[in-house]
Design a protein around this motif. Structure first.
Motif, mmCIF file in Angstrom:
data_model
loop_
_atom_site.group_PDB
_atom_site.id
_atom_site.type_symbol
_atom_site.label_atom_id
_atom_site.label_comp_id
_atom_site.label_asym_id
_atom_site.label_seq_id
_atom_site.Cartn_x
_atom_site.Cartn_y
_atom_site.Cartn_z
ATOM 1 N N LEU A 212 -4.526 -9.944 -54.403
ATOM 2 C CA LEU A 212 -3.527 -10.988 -54.600
ATOM 3 C C LEU A 212 -3.315 -11.237 -56.083
ATOM 4 O O LEU A 212 -4.254 -11.594 -56.801
ATOM 5 C CB LEU A 212 -3.960 -12.282 -53.916
ATOM 6 C CG LEU A 212 -4.026 -12.231 -52.388
ATOM 7 C CD1 LEU A 212 -4.604 -13.526 -51.833
ATOM 8 C CD2 LEU A 212 -2.639 -11.973 -51.793
ATOM 9 N N CYS A 213 -2.082 -11.059 -56.519
ATOM 10 C CA CYS A 213 -1.731 -11.293 -57.927
ATOM 11 C C CYS A 213 -1.156 -12.702 -58.054
ATOM 12 O O CYS A 213 0.044 -12.896 -58.238
ATOM 13 C CB CYS A 213 -0.727 -10.235 -58.396
ATOM 14 S SG CYS A 213 -0.358 -10.310 -60.156
ATOM 15 N N ARG A 214 -2.024 -13.670 -57.900
ATOM 16 C CA ARG A 214 -1.660 -15.084 -58.017
ATOM 17 C C ARG A 214 -2.776 -15.796 -58.778
ATOM 18 O O ARG A 214 -3.941 -15.422 -58.633
ATOM 19 C CB ARG A 214 -1.521 -15.744 -56.646
ATOM 20 C CG ARG A 214 -0.286 -15.352 -55.823
ATOM 21 C CD ARG A 214 0.961 -16.052 -56.309
ATOM 22 N NE ARG A 214 2.076 -15.841 -55.386
ATOM 23 C CZ ARG A 214 2.421 -16.688 -54.428
ATOM 24 N NH1 ARG A 214 1.750 -17.808 -54.267
ATOM 25 N NH2 ARG A 214 3.442 -16.434 -53.644
ATOM 26 N N ILE B 43 -3.888 -21.695 -57.837
ATOM 27 C CA ILE B 43 -2.817 -21.919 -56.864
ATOM 28 C C ILE B 43 -3.267 -21.479 -55.482
ATOM 29 O O ILE B 43 -3.014 -22.155 -54.476
ATOM 30 C CB ILE B 43 -1.541 -21.178 -57.297
ATOM 31 C CG1 ILE B 43 -1.002 -21.792 -58.599
ATOM 32 C CG2 ILE B 43 -0.470 -21.250 -56.213
ATOM 33 C CD1 ILE B 43 0.224 -21.089 -59.157
ATOM 34 N N LEU B 44 -3.956 -20.342 -55.412
ATOM 35 C CA LEU B 44 -4.433 -19.854 -54.120
ATOM 36 C C LEU B 44 -5.359 -20.856 -53.457
ATOM 37 O O LEU B 44 -5.378 -20.988 -52.233
ATOM 38 C CB LEU B 44 -5.170 -18.522 -54.306
ATOM 39 C CG LEU B 44 -4.307 -17.313 -54.660
ATOM 40 C CD1 LEU B 44 -5.197 -16.112 -54.943
ATOM 41 C CD2 LEU B 44 -3.337 -16.997 -53.534
ATOM 42 N N GLU C 26 -2.973 -23.706 -51.846
ATOM 43 C CA GLU C 26 -1.768 -23.407 -51.069
ATOM 44 C C GLU C 26 -2.142 -23.058 -49.632
ATOM 45 O O GLU C 26 -2.781 -22.029 -49.385
ATOM 46 C CB GLU C 26 -0.979 -22.263 -51.708
ATOM 47 C CG GLU C 26 0.379 -22.084 -51.078
ATOM 48 C CD GLU C 26 1.272 -21.149 -51.868
ATOM 49 O OE1 GLU C 26 2.472 -21.424 -51.949
ATOM 50 O OE2 GLU C 26 0.771 -20.144 -52.389
ATOM 51 N N VAL D 128 -8.702 -11.067 -56.260
ATOM 52 C CA VAL D 128 -7.634 -11.691 -57.035
ATOM 53 C C VAL D 128 -7.489 -10.917 -58.343
ATOM 54 O O VAL D 128 -8.485 -10.633 -59.011
ATOM 55 C CB VAL D 128 -7.944 -13.174 -57.320
ATOM 56 C CG1 VAL D 128 -6.874 -13.788 -58.209
ATOM 57 C CG2 VAL D 128 -8.061 -13.942 -56.006
ATOM 58 N N ASP E 86 3.575 -10.577 -51.586
ATOM 59 C CA ASP E 86 4.437 -10.917 -52.722
ATOM 60 C C ASP E 86 5.234 -9.699 -53.203
ATOM 61 O O ASP E 86 5.176 -9.301 -54.373
ATOM 62 C CB ASP E 86 3.623 -11.504 -53.872
ATOM 63 C CG ASP E 86 3.154 -12.923 -53.579
ATOM 64 O OD1 ASP E 86 3.749 -13.564 -52.705
ATOM 65 O OD2 ASP E 86 2.200 -13.375 -54.225
ATOM 66 N N LEU F 30 8.394 -18.330 -57.626
ATOM 67 C CA LEU F 30 8.331 -17.440 -58.782
ATOM 68 C C LEU F 30 9.514 -16.477 -58.801
ATOM 69 O O LEU F 30 9.728 -15.736 -57.838
ATOM 70 C CB LEU F 30 7.022 -16.639 -58.747
ATOM 71 C CG LEU F 30 5.746 -17.427 -59.039
ATOM 72 C CD1 LEU F 30 4.528 -16.630 -58.584
ATOM 73 C CD2 LEU F 30 5.658 -17.758 -60.519
ATOM 74 N N ASP G 210 6.592 -22.300 -60.035
ATOM 75 C CA ASP G 210 5.528 -21.318 -59.783
ATOM 76 C C ASP G 210 4.692 -21.661 -58.552
ATOM 77 O O ASP G 210 3.593 -21.146 -58.387
ATOM 78 C CB ASP G 210 4.617 -21.203 -61.010
ATOM 79 C CG ASP G 210 3.804 -22.474 -61.267
ATOM 80 O OD1 ASP G 210 4.031 -23.489 -60.559
ATOM 81 O OD2 ASP G 210 2.944 -22.462 -62.170
ATOM 82 N N TYR G 211 5.207 -22.524 -57.686
ATOM 83 C CA TYR G 211 4.546 -22.954 -56.456
ATOM 84 C C TYR G 211 3.463 -24.006 -56.664
ATOM 85 O O TYR G 211 2.902 -24.509 -55.684
ATOM 86 C CB TYR G 211 3.928 -21.772 -55.683
ATOM 87 C CG TYR G 211 4.931 -20.795 -55.139
ATOM 88 C CD1 TYR G 211 5.821 -21.166 -54.132
ATOM 89 C CD2 TYR G 211 4.993 -19.494 -55.625
ATOM 90 C CE1 TYR G 211 6.743 -20.262 -53.623
ATOM 91 C CE2 TYR G 211 5.908 -18.585 -55.131
ATOM 92 C CZ TYR G 211 6.779 -18.972 -54.135
ATOM 93 O OH TYR G 211 7.683 -18.086 -53.647
ATOM 94 N N SER G 212 3.137 -24.345 -57.896
ATOM 95 C CA SER G 212 2.070 -25.321 -58.129
ATOM 96 C C SER G 212 2.614 -26.741 -58.047
ATOM 97 O O SER G 212 3.805 -26.994 -58.252
ATOM 98 C CB SER G 212 1.425 -25.105 -59.500
ATOM 99 O OG SER G 212 2.312 -25.482 -60.539
#
Length: 339
Positions: A68-70, A74-75, A78, A103, A130, A192, A223-225
């Protein structure tokens, strides 16, 4: 699904298998230039001499990889990924498979992980999340002949299998609902940029707004945060042309937006309506509870894992369209206040 071998390295380098062995084991018998060329080719195709004996045995890893490139921060908050992974784990454990999770900081690092996992026989296949526009990972997976299922899409009919749901139809339902309530000034706080599902939603948002005759709409990237969701909301609600409804690309940003609206003395939903993408228990714990797009995310993960196991077994597959998210109206949406 053939893993790279010492013969593959020798063929690409134009040398004998013995020369490859000398180079990889640091023994004399090859020039420095040849040694460097062989080492570069071995790294490129994911061949690791330390796992060669295991590869020759033909044993499977009984594991599936997910890189996962996050950002880890955040992971950790979420719900989408936690629910997705729970569905993947449920399907894999029922088949005595393990999940290898890592990650990574960049797409390049993710590709390097795939090469290493496949070359070292750490996994039998991978799940890819993603999906990006012109995603560089897809041709690498095809080059490695690494069994893979991409969660997202739709795909272009080539390369790995895709498990996806229709983002455009879901967004259309949201916008038509808000317009039916009387909203004409609608904003969206997107995810993103560069992610395929973000771009699909952005394009659908513009297309549907034009069809519905809405000319006072805007999309703000995030950025979803929660931090970025709050910042985007504060900017939107402080503008002279304040929206009467905001659609968020995930639940975390929507909850942050609700907090900002209340902090600014606005009432939800009378002053501003809020809709969250990907319903979660968090959406029902706040007040008012959030109107949200709902789908069975654990089942989404389970479907992806099941199809990957079928691909590992060599079964012919095609892309799979999962259920489309559907709207659940709750307390955060209502007709706009009349002025």
């Amino acid at each position: 699904m053939k893993r790279p071998t010492i013969a593959d390295v020798a063929r690409r380098a134009g040398v004998s298998k013995g020369a490859v062995s000398y180079a990889l084991n640091g023994q004399p018998g090859v020039s420095d230039a040849t040694r460097q060329r062989i080492l570069a080719i071995a790294q490129e195709i994911g061949f690791n001499p330390n796992s060669a004996a295991r590869a020759l045995s033909g044993a499977t890893a009984n594991a599936v990889g997910l890189a996962l490139c996050r950002p880890a921060r955040i992971l950790g908050i979420e719900p989408f990924f936690m629910e997705l992974i729970s569905g993947v784990e449920a399907e894999l454990s029922a088949r005595s498979y393990a999940l290898t999770l890592q990650v990574v900081a960049s797409p390049e690092a993710e590709i390097a992980v795939y090469r290493r996992w496949w070359g070292e026989r750490r996994v039998d296949g991978v799940l890819v999340c993603d999906l990006r526009v012109d995603d560089r990972r897809v041709p690498v997976l095809a080059e490695l002949r690494l069994p893979a299922v991409v969660i997202g899409g739709p795909g272009d009919g080539g390369g790995p299998e895709y498990v996806w749901s229709d983002e455009s139809v879901a967004l259309t339902e949201v916008l038509e609902y808000l317009v039916a309530l009387g909203h004409r000034q609608i904003a969206r706080v997107g995810g993103l940029p560069g992610l395929l599902h973000t771009e699909i939603r952005t394009e659908a948002f513009g297309t549907v707004c034009r069809r519905l005759g809405l000319d006072r709409t805007v999309t703000v990237s995030s950025d979803y945060s929660g931090e970025e969701g709050a910042r985007a909301t504060r900017r939107l609600l402080s503008s002279a042309d304040r929206p009467t409804a905001i659609v968020y690309d995930n639940d975390v940003m929507a909850i942050a937006g609700l907090s900002v609206a209340q902090e600014m003395g606005l009432t939800v939903p009378s002053d501003v309506s809020i809709v969250a993408w990907d319903d979660s228990p968090l959406c029902q714990l706040v007040h008012p509870s959030l109107t949200a797009l709902h789908r069975d995310i654990p089942a989404y993960g389970a479907h992806a894992a099941g199809r990957l196991l079928a691909a590992i077994a060599g079964e012919p597959l095609g892309d799979f369209q999962d259920e489309t998210a559907h709207l659940i109206p709750r307390g955060s949406t209502a007709p706009p206040r009349q002025t």
